[in-house]
Design an enzyme around this catalytic site. Structure first.
Site, PDB file in Angstrom:
ATOM      1  N   CYS A  81     -26.639  11.409 -11.118  1.00 22.06           N
ATOM      2  CA  CYS A  81     -27.580  12.395 -11.653  1.00 22.06           C
ATOM      3  C   CYS A  81     -28.665  11.783 -12.528  1.00 22.06           C
ATOM      4  CB  CYS A  81     -26.826  13.475 -12.430  1.00 22.06           C
ATOM      5  SG  CYS A  81     -25.661  14.402 -11.407  1.00 22.06           S
ATOM      6  N   HIS A 116     -31.536  17.068 -17.090  1.00 23.91           N
ATOM      7  CA  HIS A 116     -30.842  17.168 -15.812  1.00 23.91           C
ATOM      8  C   HIS A 116     -30.232  18.554 -15.686  1.00 23.91           C
ATOM      9  CE1 HIS A 116     -28.042  16.819 -12.614  1.00 23.91           C
ATOM     10  NE2 HIS A 116     -26.984  16.684 -13.391  1.00 23.91           N
ATOM     11  N   ASN A 161     -27.094  22.604  -9.327  1.00 25.52           N
ATOM     12  CA  ASN A 161     -27.167  21.198  -9.712  1.00 25.52           C
ATOM     13  C   ASN A 161     -27.504  20.374  -8.475  1.00 25.52           C
ATOM     14  OD1 ASN A 161     -26.688  18.540 -10.442  1.00 25.52           O
ATOM     15  ND2 ASN A 161     -24.799  18.966 -11.549  1.00 25.52           N
TER      16      ASN A 161
END
Length: 342
Positions: free
Chosen positions: A115, A255, A285
């Protein structure tokens, strides 16, 4: 131009989302969950999923083409792909994307920082341009987590979605709108097991592709605690390095893992809630694609204006983390109609 006067400047941004939408209600038909349970804990209402046969490279190619269009370019000198879900274990996906974009012969490689991959990519692109090695870089974040998440695991299946976004960075002068000001990175391999796919690599090649070890696993509670701490510490360090006070930060783009994490980091940094960019509700996500997707949507929604101070931060498997500061260029995003066919 003297290399000491060189800066990496964002001149284009593009995105691509697969057309199929998976809502929380859809998941509640196959998992022991509800829309309210998912949304209250994550801020996610729906996410996108690729159709069988559509790959990370397909999404990345479309997003890359859109970013080049946004920048008014047909080519670049280097292609970087931040992804956890390459089309194949070998070879890398970035050279294939470059070839599909008509950039055969241009250097291209994948970055694997989960990520945090896009922020790591900003650091690499900025360093390459700052050193005078390349004049333009196409940086893509693309993921197809639906191909690695266990559909029966409520802890991960509700979180992740597929998508891609990309930016073009070009050589520019200090003070140019779009300037990448500073990037800091970090890692702690002692926490590697917190976010991992156990099987398939050289450490455990005997774990068959048909076993549960092929799926992405995450210790959600521990990751939450470490993510909040690392993202706060990293973002604060970068803001201090460029001399930004809290009230001077126009947009905080963390993020997009979980709305609770974003809010917690925002509060610790002392940011007003309206300055925290969150796109989780629509796409979930998207790992290495989450920050550029959030940037593209914020620009499309006129939440970003030319000259805005943008602070980005991420945390991911590895463990890895990183933050970056940039001044928004006012570039207009381009959204691809869909994944590029092979």
């Amino acid at each position: 131009m003297n290399t000491t006067d060189v800066r990496a400047v964002v001149t284009g941004i593009g995105s691509c989302l697969p057309p199929d939408v998976v809502t929380n209600d859809d998941l509640s038909r196959v998992l022991d969950t509800t829309h309210d349970w998912i949304f209250s804990r994550t801020g996610i209402a729906e996410r996108r999923a690729v159709r069988p046969g559509t790959s990370t490279g397909d999404l990345g190619t479309a997003a890359g083409a859109a970013a080049l269009e946004s920048a008014g370019r047909r080519d670049c000198d280097l292609v970087l792909l931040a992804t956890t879900t390459p089309d194949q274990r070998c070879p890398a996906t970035a050279p294939q994307i470059a070839a599909r974009l008509g950039l055969a012969g241009v250097p291209a490689f994948d970055l694997s920082a989960v990520c945090s991959g896009f922020v790591y990519g900003l650091s690499v692109a900025g360093a390459m341009i700052g050193a005078g090695s390349y004049e333009s870089v196409l940086l893509i974040g693309a993921e197809t987590y639906s191909t690695i998440v266990d559909p029966a695991d409520r802890g991960t299946a509700v979180l992740f979605g597929d998508g891609a976004a990309a930016v073009v960075l070009e050589r520019g002068l200090p003070g140019t709108p779009g300037e990448l000001l500073h990037v800091e990175l970090g890692s702690d391999g002692a926490g590697a097991d917190l976010i991992a796919i156990p099987g398939g690599g050289s450490r455990a090649p005997h774990l068959a592709a048909d076993s549960a070890a092929r799926y992405f696993r995450m210790d959600g509670r521990e990751v939450y605690a470490q993510a909040v701490a690392a993202m706060t510490r990293s973002a604060r360090s970068v803001a201090e390095a460029v001399g930004w006070r809290t009230e001077q930060i126009d947009a905080f783009v963390g993020h997009q893992a979980n709305a609770r994490i974003l809010r917690a980091v925002g509060r610790r940094l002392g940011l007003a809630e309206e300055r925290v960019v969150c796109r989780l509700a629509e796409v979930g996500n998207t790992a290495g694609a989450s920050i550029p997707l959030a940037l593209a949507q914020a620009a499309a929604d006129d939440r970003l204006s030319k000259g805005d101070r943008v602070l980005m931060t991420a945390f991911g498997g590895g463990l890895t983390w990183g933050s970056a500061a940039m001044v928004w260029s006012g570039v207009q995003p381009v959204q691809a109609d869909g994944p590029c066919p092979v």
